[in-house]
Design a protein around this motif. Structure first.
Motif, PDB file in Angstrom:
ATOM      1  N   LEU A  23       0.850  -1.186   0.000  1.00  0.00           N
ATOM      2  CA  LEU A  23       0.000   0.000   0.000  1.00  0.00           C
ATOM      3  C   LEU A  23       0.885   1.234   0.000  1.00  0.00           C
ATOM      4  O   LEU A  23       1.986   1.192   0.567  1.00  0.00           O
ATOM      5  N   PRO A  24       0.453   2.330  -0.664  1.00  0.00           N
ATOM      6  CA  PRO A  24      -0.847   2.525  -1.299  1.00  0.00           C
ATOM      7  C   PRO A  24      -0.882   2.175  -2.793  1.00  0.00           C
ATOM      8  O   PRO A  24      -1.925   2.307  -3.429  1.00  0.00           O
ATOM      9  N   LYS A  26      -0.691  -0.671  -4.478  1.00  0.00           N
ATOM     10  CA  LYS A  26      -1.245  -1.966  -4.878  1.00  0.00           C
ATOM     11  C   LYS A  26      -0.260  -2.789  -5.721  1.00  0.00           C
ATOM     12  O   LYS A  26      -0.657  -3.594  -6.551  1.00  0.00           O
ATOM     13  N   PHE A 215      -9.639   0.258   1.964  1.00  0.00           N
ATOM     14  CA  PHE A 215      -8.250   0.294   1.488  1.00  0.00           C
ATOM     15  C   PHE A 215      -7.650   1.677   1.693  1.00  0.00           C
ATOM     16  O   PHE A 215      -6.535   1.822   2.209  1.00  0.00           O
ATOM     17  N   ALA A 216      -8.392   2.712   1.286  1.00  0.00           N
ATOM     18  CA  ALA A 216      -7.890   4.080   1.417  1.00  0.00           C
ATOM     19  C   ALA A 216      -7.671   4.446   2.876  1.00  0.00           C
ATOM     20  O   ALA A 216      -6.675   5.109   3.224  1.00  0.00           O
ATOM     21  N   ALA A 219      -4.496   2.638   4.111  1.00  0.00           N
ATOM     22  CA  ALA A 219      -3.302   3.314   3.601  1.00  0.00           C
ATOM     23  C   ALA A 219      -3.054   4.615   4.357  1.00  0.00           C
ATOM     24  O   ALA A 219      -1.913   4.954   4.683  1.00  0.00           O
TER      25      ALA A 219
END
Length: 240
Positions: A23-24, A26, A215-216, A219
């Motif tokens: 991350l971030p 991927k 996910f955001a 991160a």
């Protein structure tokens, strides 16, 4: 009754691989090998049955060996990527384990620093974590060049004391914390605690990441590595 080894050779037992990404960005950094069976849709039942039939050691070591064989058969494609393979504590403390590791080391010497032994946190085997032999074997594995991961931290029996004693290279925190992470301040506090704890030594992996907003959030909290359907479902390796 057909042997476990034959079932692996016939690919009635086989492995799928789930991406693990940084991350971030991927960017894929490796895979976790996950056992599957053409006979049984529930992989957990496979190990439970093996335990009941007193075949867990053989089943566990063969699963590890065939996972490595499947992954590293293409030397160029996965030269720099990690492979996480699951292992039970009872396997680590068995008297035959050093000989098995010696064979593994000989067969996969060029890739030892890519192999991450992911210790399964089985509540049934909780007492083994406190055995001095367990910690000695873990230390020996690291001396041999293998990396160590603790699985499902936050959901089982792992304590901070055990984390300090084992000093893993990777800490995988349970998927419970990634689900609706963006909407839960309580989960965010726990994840941030692990981020700070892992800042200097272990690398933190958040499991079960499925939604972009979670996910955001992960991160933004400083989580370095993620695993989950957002990055890819378990499946055959690309190109197979």
């Amino acid at each position: 009754m057909e042997s476990i080894a034959n079932l692996f050779e016939k690919q009635e037992y086989y492995h799928v691989f789930q991406p693990i990404c940084s991350l971030p960005g991927k960017k894929r950094m490796g895979y976790e090998a996950l056992l599957r069976s053409s006979r049984n849709a529930n992989p957990e039942e496979l190990f439970q049955t093996a335990k009941e039939q007193k075949e867990l050691l053989e089943f566990d070591t063969l699963s590890m060996y065939y996972a490595l064989r499947s992954f590293f058969q293409s030397q160029k494609r996965y030269r720099h990527e990690l492979l996480f393979v699951n292992i039970f504590p009872s396997t680590i403390v068995d008297e035959t384990f050093p000989a098995f590791i010696q064979k593994l080391s000989a067969d996969y010497a060029p890739y030892q620093n890519q192999i991450v032994l992911e210790i399964n946190e089985s509540i049934m085997e909780g007492k083994i974590w406190n055995e001095p032999l367990f910690l000695k074997r873990i230390a020996k594995l690291r001396e041999c060049g293998f990396l160590i991961a603790l699985d499902d931290v936050g959901d089982g029996t792992t304590t901070f004391r055990k984390i300090l004693e084992i000093a893993p290279d990777f800490i995988k925190i349970d998927r419970f914390f990634s689900q609706d992470l963006s909407r839960s301040q309580e989960k965010q506090k726990v994840v941030k605690l692990f981020v700070d704890f892992c800042r200097d030594d272990a690398q933190l992996i958040l499991e079960g990441v499925e939604q972009e907003e979670d996910f955001a959030c992960a991160a933004g909290l400083g989580v370095a590595i993620g695993q989950g359907y957002l990055f890819g479902k378990p499946g055959r390796l690309p190109g197979e």
